[in-house]
Design a protein around this motif. Sequence first.
Motif, PDB file in Angstrom:
ATOM      1  N   GLN A 261       2.663  12.631 -22.937  1.00 33.80           N
ATOM      2  CA  GLN A 261       1.528  12.911 -23.821  1.00 33.80           C
ATOM      3  C   GLN A 261       0.677  14.097 -23.402  1.00 33.80           C
ATOM      4  N   GLY A 262       1.052  14.761 -22.305  1.00 25.17           N
ATOM      5  CA  GLY A 262       0.300  15.922 -21.849  1.00 25.17           C
ATOM      6  C   GLY A 262      -0.786  15.541 -20.865  1.00 25.17           C
ATOM      7  N   TYR A 263      -1.148  16.479 -20.040  1.00 27.04           N
ATOM      8  CA  TYR A 263      -2.133  16.266 -18.990  1.00 27.04           C
ATOM      9  C   TYR A 263      -3.507  15.920 -19.556  1.00 27.04           C
TER      10      TYR A 263
ATOM     11  N   ASN B 170      -8.445   4.322  -4.733  1.00 25.74           N
ATOM     12  CA  ASN B 170      -8.149   4.121  -3.312  1.00 25.74           C
ATOM     13  C   ASN B 170      -7.206   5.201  -2.791  1.00 25.74           C
ATOM     14  N   TYR B 171      -6.449   5.819  -3.680  1.00 28.13           N
ATOM     15  CA  TYR B 171      -5.448   6.805  -3.282  1.00 28.13           C
ATOM     16  C   TYR B 171      -5.771   8.224  -3.728  1.00 28.13           C
ATOM     17  N   PHE B 172      -6.433   8.371  -4.853  1.00 29.53           N
ATOM     18  CA  PHE B 172      -6.688   9.690  -5.431  1.00 29.53           C
ATOM     19  C   PHE B 172      -8.140   9.803  -5.867  1.00 29.53           C
ATOM     20  N   THR B 173      -8.699  10.985  -5.728  1.00 29.03           N
ATOM     21  CA  THR B 173     -10.090  11.194  -6.125  1.00 29.03           C
ATOM     22  C   THR B 173     -10.226  11.578  -7.587  1.00 29.03           C
ATOM     23  N   SER B 174      -9.137  12.030  -8.185  1.00 34.02           N
ATOM     24  CA  SER B 174      -9.172  12.477  -9.582  1.00 34.02           C
ATOM     25  C   SER B 174      -7.748  12.545 -10.126  1.00 34.02           C
ATOM     26  N   LYS B 175      -7.653  12.807 -11.398  1.00 36.37           N
ATOM     27  CA  LYS B 175      -6.337  12.979 -12.027  1.00 36.37           C
ATOM     28  C   LYS B 175      -5.632  14.196 -11.417  1.00 36.37           C
ATOM     29  N   SER B 176      -6.363  15.263 -11.199  1.00 35.35           N
ATOM     30  CA  SER B 176      -5.801  16.475 -10.600  1.00 35.35           C
ATOM     31  C   SER B 176      -5.299  16.218  -9.188  1.00 35.35           C
ATOM     32  N   ASN B 177      -6.005  15.374  -8.453  1.00 32.97           N
ATOM     33  CA  ASN B 177      -5.645  15.072  -7.074  1.00 32.97           C
ATOM     34  C   ASN B 177      -4.270  14.421  -6.970  1.00 32.97           C
ATOM     35  N   VAL B 178      -3.813  13.765  -8.037  1.00 28.76           N
ATOM     36  CA  VAL B 178      -2.469  13.185  -8.044  1.00 28.76           C
ATOM     37  C   VAL B 178      -1.446  14.286  -7.799  1.00 28.76           C
ATOM     38  N   LEU B 179      -1.674  15.443  -8.402  1.00 28.79           N
ATOM     39  CA  LEU B 179      -0.743  16.555  -8.258  1.00 28.79           C
ATOM     40  C   LEU B 179      -0.879  17.263  -6.910  1.00 28.79           C
TER      41      LEU B 179
ATOM     42  N   ARG C 268       0.813  -1.213   0.000  1.00 28.58           N
ATOM     43  CA  ARG C 268       0.000   0.000   0.000  1.00 28.58           C
ATOM     44  C   ARG C 268       0.850   1.269   0.000  1.00 28.58           C
ATOM     45  N   VAL C 269       1.944   1.267   0.738  1.00 29.79           N
ATOM     46  CA  VAL C 269       2.761   2.465   0.835  1.00 29.79           C
ATOM     47  C   VAL C 269       3.322   2.858  -0.521  1.00 29.79           C
ATOM     48  N   SER C 270       3.763   1.897  -1.298  1.00 32.01           N
ATOM     49  CA  SER C 270       4.395   2.238  -2.565  1.00 32.01           C
ATOM     50  C   SER C 270       3.391   2.462  -3.689  1.00 32.01           C
ATOM     51  N   SER C 271       2.175   1.964  -3.566  1.00 33.01           N
ATOM     52  CA  SER C 271       1.203   2.124  -4.641  1.00 33.01           C
ATOM     53  C   SER C 271       0.904   3.584  -4.913  1.00 33.01           C
ATOM     54  N   ARG C 272       0.726   4.379  -3.871  1.00 31.63           N
ATOM     55  CA  ARG C 272       0.449   5.809  -4.034  1.00 31.63           C
ATOM     56  C   ARG C 272       1.580   6.476  -4.820  1.00 31.63           C
ATOM     57  N   GLU C 273       2.809   6.199  -4.418  1.00 26.13           N
ATOM     58  CA  GLU C 273       3.969   6.787  -5.087  1.00 26.13           C
ATOM     59  C   GLU C 273       4.105   6.262  -6.513  1.00 26.13           C
ATOM     60  N   THR C 274       3.837   4.983  -6.705  1.00 24.73           N
ATOM     61  CA  THR C 274       3.928   4.385  -8.037  1.00 24.73           C
ATOM     62  C   THR C 274       2.904   5.015  -8.979  1.00 24.73           C
ATOM     63  N   ILE C 275       1.707   5.217  -8.497  1.00 23.37           N
ATOM     64  CA  ILE C 275       0.659   5.843  -9.311  1.00 23.37           C
ATOM     65  C   ILE C 275       1.048   7.280  -9.648  1.00 23.37           C
ATOM     66  N   ALA C 276       1.534   8.027  -8.666  1.00 20.62           N
ATOM     67  CA  ALA C 276       1.931   9.417  -8.909  1.00 20.62           C
ATOM     68  C   ALA C 276       3.076   9.489  -9.916  1.00 20.62           C
ATOM     69  N   GLU C 277       4.035   8.589  -9.782  1.00 23.50           N
ATOM     70  CA  GLU C 277       5.161   8.551 -10.718  1.00 23.50           C
ATOM     71  C   GLU C 277       4.683   8.226 -12.134  1.00 23.50           C
ATOM     72  N   ALA C 278       3.799   7.259 -12.249  1.00 24.23           N
ATOM     73  CA  ALA C 278       3.254   6.888 -13.562  1.00 24.23           C
ATOM     74  C   ALA C 278       2.498   8.056 -14.178  1.00 24.23           C
ATOM     75  N   ALA C 279       1.722   8.757 -13.366  1.00 21.88           N
ATOM     76  CA  ALA C 279       0.961   9.909 -13.861  1.00 21.88           C
ATOM     77  C   ALA C 279       1.902  10.983 -14.393  1.00 21.88           C
ATOM     78  N   CYS C 280       2.933  11.301 -13.641  1.00 24.94           N
ATOM     79  CA  CYS C 280       3.871  12.342 -14.076  1.00 24.94           C
ATOM     80  C   CYS C 280       4.593  11.948 -15.356  1.00 24.94           C
ATOM     81  N   GLU C 281       4.988  10.684 -15.462  1.00 21.25           N
ATOM     82  CA  GLU C 281       5.620  10.214 -16.698  1.00 21.25           C
ATOM     83  C   GLU C 281       4.693  10.434 -17.892  1.00 21.25           C
ATOM     84  N   LEU C 282       3.434  10.049 -17.718  1.00 18.75           N
ATOM     85  CA  LEU C 282       2.468  10.194 -18.812  1.00 18.75           C
ATOM     86  C   LEU C 282       2.170  11.659 -19.121  1.00 18.75           C
ATOM     87  N   PHE C 283       2.077  12.500 -18.100  1.00 22.10           N
ATOM     88  CA  PHE C 283       1.846  13.926 -18.340  1.00 22.10           C
ATOM     89  C   PHE C 283       2.984  14.512 -19.175  1.00 22.10           C
TER      90      PHE C 283
END
Length: 195
Positions: free
Chosen positions: A30-32, A53-62, A12-27
Amino acid sequence: MIRPARGVGRPRVSSRETIAEAACELFLEQGYERTSIADIAQRAGVSRSSFFNYFTSKSNVLWSGLDERIDAAVQALAEPGTGADPARIEAVLAAVLQGLEPDPLALAFGNATAMGLHEELQHESALRQGRLAAALSEAAREAGVERIRADVLGAAYAVVVLSSLRVWAEGGAGHGSPLAQLRHALPRITDLHWG
């Protein structure tokens, strides 16, 4: 030989960070706007429901990391007597930025053009700035400051917090800290001193 049972999926601890990292890579790639939550979940190797489970939206990742800090500041500003003590106000604001590690928001501010995030950052910054300004204004009014002055103080101090974060992120993590930027910026509004 008996082996200990392994948990299923990512910790669980790393999933939040992994998701955020993946989101930033994709942003960055290919852009937000062109990045979907499904894209982020796929890149992170988690299900779409795991994303939520970790974020309410794409914006919430940031914004989630800063939002937690602003929530704590709003609570601290609501404590009786806080608005009567300018040093306490500055300590509450410093706590918003103190020890802030480079995170998805810092990366977004520093790469806003590449990520296509200018409008998103402007809009979402204004929401956080407004929330912090309202809490600061209320603390000032509780200390006896008249309404217009309290609103001006709240707005000015909130701008300094968000601007300090943005300036630090745009300069790169190797250029001091967001807290150092805040300490540099606060004296620039001395004509609007709290007391």
